[in-house]
Design a protein around this motif. Sequence first.
Motif, short mmCIF file in Angstrom:
data_model
loop_
_atom_site.label_atom_id
_atom_site.label_comp_id
_atom_site.label_asym_id
_atom_site.label_seq_id
_atom_site.Cartn_x
_atom_site.Cartn_y
_atom_site.Cartn_z
N TYR A 1 0.86 -1.18 0.00
CA TYR A 1 0.00 0.00 0.00
C TYR A 1 0.90 1.24 0.00
N SER B 1 2.19 3.87 1.43
CA SER B 1 2.48 4.67 2.63
C SER B 1 3.86 5.31 2.49
N VAL C 1 -6.47 -2.46 5.59
CA VAL C 1 -7.63 -1.59 5.49
C VAL C 1 -7.11 -0.16 5.67
N MET D 1 -3.32 5.62 6.81
CA MET D 1 -2.43 4.57 7.31
C MET D 1 -3.13 3.23 7.04
N TYR D 2 -2.39 2.14 7.14
CA TYR D 2 -2.96 0.84 6.80
C TYR D 2 -2.87 -0.12 7.98
N ARG E 1 -0.28 -3.02 9.01
CA ARG E 1 0.45 -3.53 7.87
C ARG E 1 1.91 -3.11 7.96
#
Lengths: 203, 470
Positions: A160, A162, B162, B171-172, B213
Motif C-alpha cells: 500500500y 504509505s 484496510v 495509514m494501513y 500492515r
Amino acid sequence: MATIKLVADYNADPCTGCKLCDIVCPSGAIKMEARKPVIDEALCIGCGRCVDRCPEDIMWMIQRSEPLVTTVHPDEVDQEAVTALLEKAGIEAAMSVCVCTLTPGSEIAASIIKGAKNLEEVCAATGMRSGCGIYCVAPALRLLEAAGCDMTPPGQHRWYPSTLSLYDLSDEVCAKYPDAYIEEDRAVFDPEHKYGPLSKEIL
Amino acid sequence: MNAHTAIKPPAFMHSDYGPALQPHVSETIESMVSVPLTEFFPNFAPAITSGYPETLEADLERVRAETRKSLALVDMSSIAATDSVNILASEHGFGLMGGWPYAEMIKTIREVVIERTGCTKIHLRLAIYRGFKEAEEVAEHFGFNEAFEGRVKGLGPFDQGVEVETVVGPMYLIKRAFDATKFIHAYYDDPREMYFNRLLYKSFKSFCMSYARYETRSVYHSMFGNRSGSVIPRALFDSDFIQQRYTFSSVLCTTPMGVIGVDATTDLYAIDRRITKSHLETYGRMQRLFAEIKDCVAIWDGGRWGYYLHGGGLIFGTLLTNHSDAFDLDQPVVAGFMQSPTAPVNFSRNKNLRGVVVNQAWVGAGIPYVTMPFTTPMYIVGEEQAQMWREDPTNPLLMDRATVVDSLHQGVAMACEKGQTDKLIVFDGSYGHLTCNQALADLLKARAPAVDKMVGEELLPKWLAQRGLS
C-alpha cells in the motif's frame, strides 16, 4: 548490496495453486502459470517468505550453486540524479533503508534512477526486503513516489502506498501532539534544513 | 534452595522457528547464580508471578483474580449482546514469563465480557511478527482454540490491509484485526525495545505495529525519529475508525520482578500514564544498572528471537543499546533506524558486549541484524542449531562470521577468552532475578546502591518531568 545464498523451490504435484507464495513474494520472482508457481531464480532474493506462507508445506529453500549478489553500484548511474532524488524524498544517502541488508538510501535511489519502477523491481535490484521485509518499505516507496513512479497499489494487497515522513506533518498535527518532539527531531535528522514535505503536485 | 542457586527459567513454547529444546545455562554451568533483583534494589515490590513452573498454577489464579478485579470497574456498555468482539493480542506477550500469565488474562477477559454483556461472539485475533505459523503454534500451546471455541485467527503484517484516515494521512491496518463490530486492546506493558519507543506513549504502539500492515510499521520506525514516531500510534488510536470500534483496554502490568497486576479501563491514555511512571521507576533502575556493565559475554537461552529474550526483566536489546540513556528525551539520538547524519548510532554494536553465545534462540525476522556478527563475536552451540542459522534466509551472512562450538562450556570459554572478560549474563526469560556468574553479580551488587540513588534523585525526576508526570 545483498548476498543471496538461497533460492526457493517447491514440489509441483501437491500444489493447489493458491497463489499465496506469489502474493507474499517481495521481488516479483514468482508468477503463476497454469495454476502453478514459476520461480525466476534471477529475481528470487531468498527471503523464504513463500516457504513460510505455503499452507501445504511443499516449498523449501535450497542453496544456490553460487551466491547471487544484488547491488546497484553508484558508478552505474548519474550521481547528480541520485542526489536530487534523495533530496526530493528527504532520505539520507547513508541511511540504512534496509537494516537487514544494510542497503543505503543511495543504493535504493540508484536502482530507481537505473530503471526500477516499482517496489518489486527495487527489491530484485538491491536485495532489500530479503531479511525481515518490513521496515525498509516506506523509505523505498517514498523514493519511488519522489521519482514520479506509479503509486497505484497492485492487486492482492502486495503493498500500500504509505510514504509519510517526519517532514510531511502539518502545523495542525504538530499542534495536536506538542509533546512528540517533532521540531526537535527534524533538527536532528535534517540539520541543514534541506528537506521538506514531498510535493504531490510534481508527480 | 539457596537464594543464589541458578534457577531454571520459565518453560517456553517449542516452535518450528527455534531449535530443539536444549538444557538451560542454569542447568549446565554450575558456577552460575541467580541474584534476586531485590538484592540490587530492595524497594522493588514482589510480583504475583514471575512465571516459574513450581507455583504457576496458583500464580495464574492470582492473574485471573487480578483481571476480574480490574475488569469489574470497566464500563462495558459499548458492547451489546448482539455485537461481535475481537480481542486483539500481540505476539510478544507470549514471550513474557513463558506466556501463560498473558494467556490467562486474555481468557479471563472473554469470560467476563460474556458474563457482563451477554455477547458471545468473541474472537481472538493473534497478531504475530513475521512467521505465518506463529499464530497456530500459540493458539495450540495455550489452549486458545478450546477457550474461544475455535474463534481464533492469526494476523500478520503481510495480511490484507484496510485504509484508515488519520490526522497524519492514510495509514494501513490489518483488516482481519477489525473484522468484528468492536475490539478490545489486550496488551502487556513489557517496555521491550525502550531504545526505540523511549517510553513515550508505549501503550499505543500496537496500533502502528501488531495491528498494522508493514508499510505503517515502516513509517513508524524508519520515517520518524524514535521520539516523533509516537505521533503515528496516537494518530491511529485517535482516528474515527478505531474510536468507533474500541471498547476498552486490559493491560498485563509488569516490573522487572514479574507480573504485578492488570490495569483495565476505557481510557488508554490514563493506563499509559500509570505504566510509564511505574516503568521509569523500576525498569529505569535496571536499565541504568545494565549500563554499569563495561565488559561481558551474553548468553541467549530462550524461546524467542535473541534480541527479545529477557534477563532480569529486560531484553537483551537493552543491554546492546545502552550507549546512552534511552529514557532521557533530551537525548535526541538513541538507537533507531532513522539516523542522524552528524551523530549516527550503531544500534547493533555495544563495545562493552564482548561476545554472544547462542545456546538456543529463534532464527528469522532479521535478528540479529546483519551487522552484529561482524562486530560482536558470536558462538553457536551445536551443529544442529548451526544448520538452522545457515538456513535462515533473513540473515545469510551470520554463519560466515559465527563460530560453531560443540558445547555451551566451550562457547563460553572461547567468548570470554576472546573478549577478555570474566563476566557472564544470561537472557533466558527470567524475571525477579538475574542469572549471571559471580563476577558480574559482585559488580552489579556493588554498583546498585549508587544507581539507585542516581535514578531516584536525578534521573527519575527528569524522566517524569519530560513526560508531564511529575
